[in-house]
Design a protein around this motif. Sequence first.
Motif, PDB file in Angstrom:
ATOM      1  N   MET A   1       0.827  -1.203   0.000  1.00  0.00           N
ATOM      2  CA  MET A   1       0.000   0.000   0.000  1.00  0.00           C
ATOM      3  C   MET A   1       0.868   1.262   0.000  1.00  0.00           C
ATOM      4  O   MET A   1       0.555   2.238  -0.676  1.00  0.00           O
ATOM      5  CB  MET A   1      -0.917  -0.009   1.236  1.00  0.00           C
ATOM      6  N   THR A   2       1.973   1.216   0.772  1.00  0.00           N
ATOM      7  CA  THR A   2       2.887   2.364   0.785  1.00  0.00           C
ATOM      8  C   THR A   2       3.456   2.627  -0.598  1.00  0.00           C
ATOM      9  O   THR A   2       3.507   3.765  -1.075  1.00  0.00           O
ATOM     10  CB  THR A   2       4.028   2.124   1.787  1.00  0.00           C
ATOM     11  N   THR A   3       3.885   1.537  -1.261  1.00  0.00           N
ATOM     12  CA  THR A   3       4.443   1.667  -2.611  1.00  0.00           C
ATOM     13  C   THR A   3       3.414   2.223  -3.582  1.00  0.00           C
ATOM     14  O   THR A   3       3.727   3.079  -4.423  1.00  0.00           O
ATOM     15  CB  THR A   3       4.945   0.299  -3.102  1.00  0.00           C
ATOM     16  N   LEU A   4       2.188   1.771  -3.479  1.00  0.00           N
ATOM     17  CA  LEU A   4       1.130   2.256  -4.362  1.00  0.00           C
ATOM     18  C   LEU A   4       0.871   3.744  -4.135  1.00  0.00           C
ATOM     19  O   LEU A   4       0.772   4.525  -5.094  1.00  0.00           O
ATOM     20  CB  LEU A   4      -0.155   1.451  -4.126  1.00  0.00           C
ATOM     21  N   GLN A   5       0.763   4.149  -2.870  1.00  0.00           N
ATOM     22  CA  GLN A   5       0.508   5.554  -2.560  1.00  0.00           C
ATOM     23  C   GLN A   5       1.639   6.448  -3.048  1.00  0.00           C
ATOM     24  O   GLN A   5       1.395   7.500  -3.651  1.00  0.00           O
ATOM     25  CB  GLN A   5       0.314   5.712  -1.052  1.00  0.00           C
ATOM     26  N   ARG A   6       2.869   6.014  -2.790  1.00  0.00           N
ATOM     27  CA  ARG A   6       4.014   6.820  -3.209  1.00  0.00           C
ATOM     28  C   ARG A   6       4.135   6.879  -4.728  1.00  0.00           C
ATOM     29  O   ARG A   6       4.537   7.892  -5.298  1.00  0.00           O
ATOM     30  CB  ARG A   6       5.288   6.221  -2.609  1.00  0.00           C
ATOM     31  N   SER A   7       3.790   5.783  -5.401  1.00  0.00           N
ATOM     32  CA  SER A   7       3.864   5.740  -6.863  1.00  0.00           C
ATOM     33  C   SER A   7       2.867   6.700  -7.494  1.00  0.00           C
ATOM     34  O   SER A   7       3.181   7.403  -8.468  1.00  0.00           O
ATOM     35  CB  SER A   7       3.617   4.316  -7.367  1.00  0.00           C
ATOM     36  N   SER A 217       8.887   1.498   0.879  1.00  0.00           N
ATOM     37  CA  SER A 217       8.491   0.441   1.817  1.00  0.00           C
ATOM     38  C   SER A 217       9.600   0.051   2.788  1.00  0.00           C
ATOM     39  O   SER A 217       9.331  -0.206   3.966  1.00  0.00           O
ATOM     40  CB  SER A 217       8.041  -0.802   1.044  1.00  0.00           C
ATOM     41  N   PHE A 218      10.839  -0.013   2.306  1.00  0.00           N
ATOM     42  CA  PHE A 218      11.918  -0.543   3.138  1.00  0.00           C
ATOM     43  C   PHE A 218      12.075   0.244   4.433  1.00  0.00           C
ATOM     44  O   PHE A 218      12.276  -0.327   5.513  1.00  0.00           O
ATOM     45  CB  PHE A 218      13.231  -0.528   2.356  1.00  0.00           C
ATOM     46  N   TRP A 219      11.985   1.574   4.355  1.00  0.00           N
ATOM     47  CA  TRP A 219      12.265   2.419   5.509  1.00  0.00           C
ATOM     48  C   TRP A 219      11.097   2.498   6.483  1.00  0.00           C
ATOM     49  O   TRP A 219      11.173   3.182   7.500  1.00  0.00           O
ATOM     50  CB  TRP A 219      12.655   3.803   5.027  1.00  0.00           C
ATOM     51  N   GLN A 220      10.004   1.815   6.167  1.00  0.00           N
ATOM     52  CA  GLN A 220       8.859   1.787   7.065  1.00  0.00           C
ATOM     53  C   GLN A 220       9.017   0.728   8.161  1.00  0.00           C
ATOM     54  O   GLN A 220       8.231   0.685   9.104  1.00  0.00           O
ATOM     55  CB  GLN A 220       7.571   1.503   6.276  1.00  0.00           C
ATOM     56  N   GLY A 221      10.003  -0.131   8.049  1.00  0.00           N
ATOM     57  CA  GLY A 221      10.233  -1.163   9.060  1.00  0.00           C
ATOM     58  C   GLY A 221      10.339  -2.530   8.423  1.00  0.00           C
ATOM     59  O   GLY A 221      10.293  -2.682   7.209  1.00  0.00           O
ATOM     60  N   SER A 229      18.917  -0.593  11.318  1.00  0.00           N
ATOM     61  CA  SER A 229      18.678   0.473  12.282  1.00  0.00           C
ATOM     62  C   SER A 229      19.366   0.235  13.619  1.00  0.00           C
ATOM     63  O   SER A 229      19.553   1.173  14.396  1.00  0.00           O
ATOM     64  CB  SER A 229      17.175   0.642  12.503  1.00  0.00           C
ATOM     65  N   GLU A 230      19.758  -1.003  13.921  1.00  0.00           N
ATOM     66  CA  GLU A 230      20.461  -1.274  15.172  1.00  0.00           C
ATOM     67  C   GLU A 230      21.796  -0.541  15.225  1.00  0.00           C
ATOM     68  O   GLU A 230      22.197  -0.029  16.271  1.00  0.00           O
ATOM     69  CB  GLU A 230      20.679  -2.778  15.332  1.00  0.00           C
ATOM     70  N   ASP A 231      22.491  -0.510  14.098  1.00  0.00           N
ATOM     71  CA  ASP A 231      23.792   0.163  14.042  1.00  0.00           C
ATOM     72  C   ASP A 231      23.699   1.596  13.545  1.00  0.00           C
ATOM     73  O   ASP A 231      24.614   2.393  13.785  1.00  0.00           O
ATOM     74  CB  ASP A 231      24.741  -0.625  13.131  1.00  0.00           C
ATOM     75  N   PHE A 232      22.599   1.913  12.839  1.00  0.00           N
ATOM     76  CA  PHE A 232      22.446   3.251  12.263  1.00  0.00           C
ATOM     77  C   PHE A 232      21.053   3.784  12.614  1.00  0.00           C
ATOM     78  O   PHE A 232      20.198   3.946  11.733  1.00  0.00           O
ATOM     79  CB  PHE A 232      22.641   3.206  10.747  1.00  0.00           C
ATOM     80  N   ALA A 235      19.605   6.815  10.718  1.00  0.00           N
ATOM     81  CA  ALA A 235      19.410   6.739   9.264  1.00  0.00           C
ATOM     82  C   ALA A 235      17.966   6.383   8.935  1.00  0.00           C
ATOM     83  O   ALA A 235      17.590   5.222   8.963  1.00  0.00           O
ATOM     84  CB  ALA A 235      20.360   5.714   8.659  1.00  0.00           C
ATOM     85  N   GLY A 236      17.186   7.396   8.606  1.00  0.00           N
ATOM     86  CA  GLY A 236      15.839   7.146   8.100  1.00  0.00           C
ATOM     87  C   GLY A 236      15.814   7.094   6.590  1.00  0.00           C
ATOM     88  O   GLY A 236      14.754   6.989   5.963  1.00  0.00           O
ATOM     89  N   GLN A 237      17.001   7.169   5.986  1.00  0.00           N
ATOM     90  CA  GLN A 237      17.167   7.095   4.544  1.00  0.00           C
ATOM     91  C   GLN A 237      18.596   6.657   4.276  1.00  0.00           C
ATOM     92  O   GLN A 237      19.400   6.513   5.209  1.00  0.00           O
ATOM     93  CB  GLN A 237      16.893   8.471   3.908  1.00  0.00           C
ATOM     94  N   ALA A 238      18.934   6.449   3.021  1.00  0.00           N
ATOM     95  CA  ALA A 238      20.276   5.965   2.681  1.00  0.00           C
ATOM     96  C   ALA A 238      21.326   7.069   2.683  1.00  0.00           C
ATOM     97  O   ALA A 238      22.514   6.791   2.618  1.00  0.00           O
ATOM     98  CB  ALA A 238      20.256   5.293   1.313  1.00  0.00           C
TER      99      ALA A 238
END
Length: 347
Positions: A1-7, A217-221, A229-232, A235-238
């Motif tokens: 759903m996230t991918t669809l909305q963002r697309s 989608s990836f950054w949503q969890g 995210s344990e080490d970074f 970083a909410g993005q690349a």
Amino acid sequence: MTTLQRSVAVTIASLYGILLATRYSFDTVIRLLSWMFVIVTTSSFIAVLAGADWALEIRDERMYTGIATSVEAWKGVTAGRDSLGYVTGLTTIVALTYMLFMKRNTTNKILLGCILCCSIATLVGTTYVTAIISVIIAVLYLVVLKMNMLLRGSSVLKFSLVSFILILITAVAVLFYIPVLELLGRDSTFTGRTLLWENLLNNVISRKPILGYGFGSFWQGGTIYQFVSEDFNWAGQAHNGYIHMWVELGVIGLFVFLFMLFQISGMLLKSVFSDLNNLDSRIFVITFTGSFLLFILSINTADSTFTVSNASGSGLLWVLFVYCYTLIVSERFLEEKKKEINLTVRD
């Protein structure tokens, strides 16, 4: 759903950029953008000078220094310092382009000079190092084009000039790389960015290199994101638009973007060696689009400016990227059509 909305959102934004390029003249669009940039920049500058608390953003510098410290960065009337950095950077580019390549009377030049000083001061106040460096790169491009116009000489002189500037920049970057980074409050890992990139390439992209994890989608969890995210945890993005795009869209999406990029890069290289004095009204199209693309592509090496969904103003940069791309491609298309018509008439 996230991918669809963002697309859906990025499709609408892309169509808007195409609409601007095909429906309105370049002068109309650049005049509208210039007014918007100037209003946001000057009002932000005035708000900070007036002492408005809401015009400042408290930023945690733990990521950069390793110590729990905070600094005040200017955000003005925008949502954050990043968005103000984008706008002030573009204001600087537009003002300098007008001053270097457009004929103006003394009053207009003084006004442009004041706007330029205001935008530079506001950009520095944001403490957005990536935007500052990107503006410098764009300004160097404008200076090279201006010297190209002043030379009016052979391509050998132009090639020598460009080669000298590139060698000089490379020498400075190699010799003063570490001192400059320390002066800017950064380190050789770009404040942990290179470590994050290595982690993403080895542990994330290697799992789904072709199609990626989905747009946004990836950054949503998820399990793999939690591992990163344990080490970074900052970083909410690349923090690199190209790697970020590879994570979300895979090598297919990255290839499409790079194909577009190579198309417009050809125009930039061609403009450096072409006779700009004979372009008349098209001179501003060449200078602005080239400097703007260098600006956002430079920012994209240390921040994800195209595919990140936030209030930083990256959506505006994507619209302008599509606008510039469509404008350049349509210009080439029209030139090719003119050549075909001329050949047909001769036959």
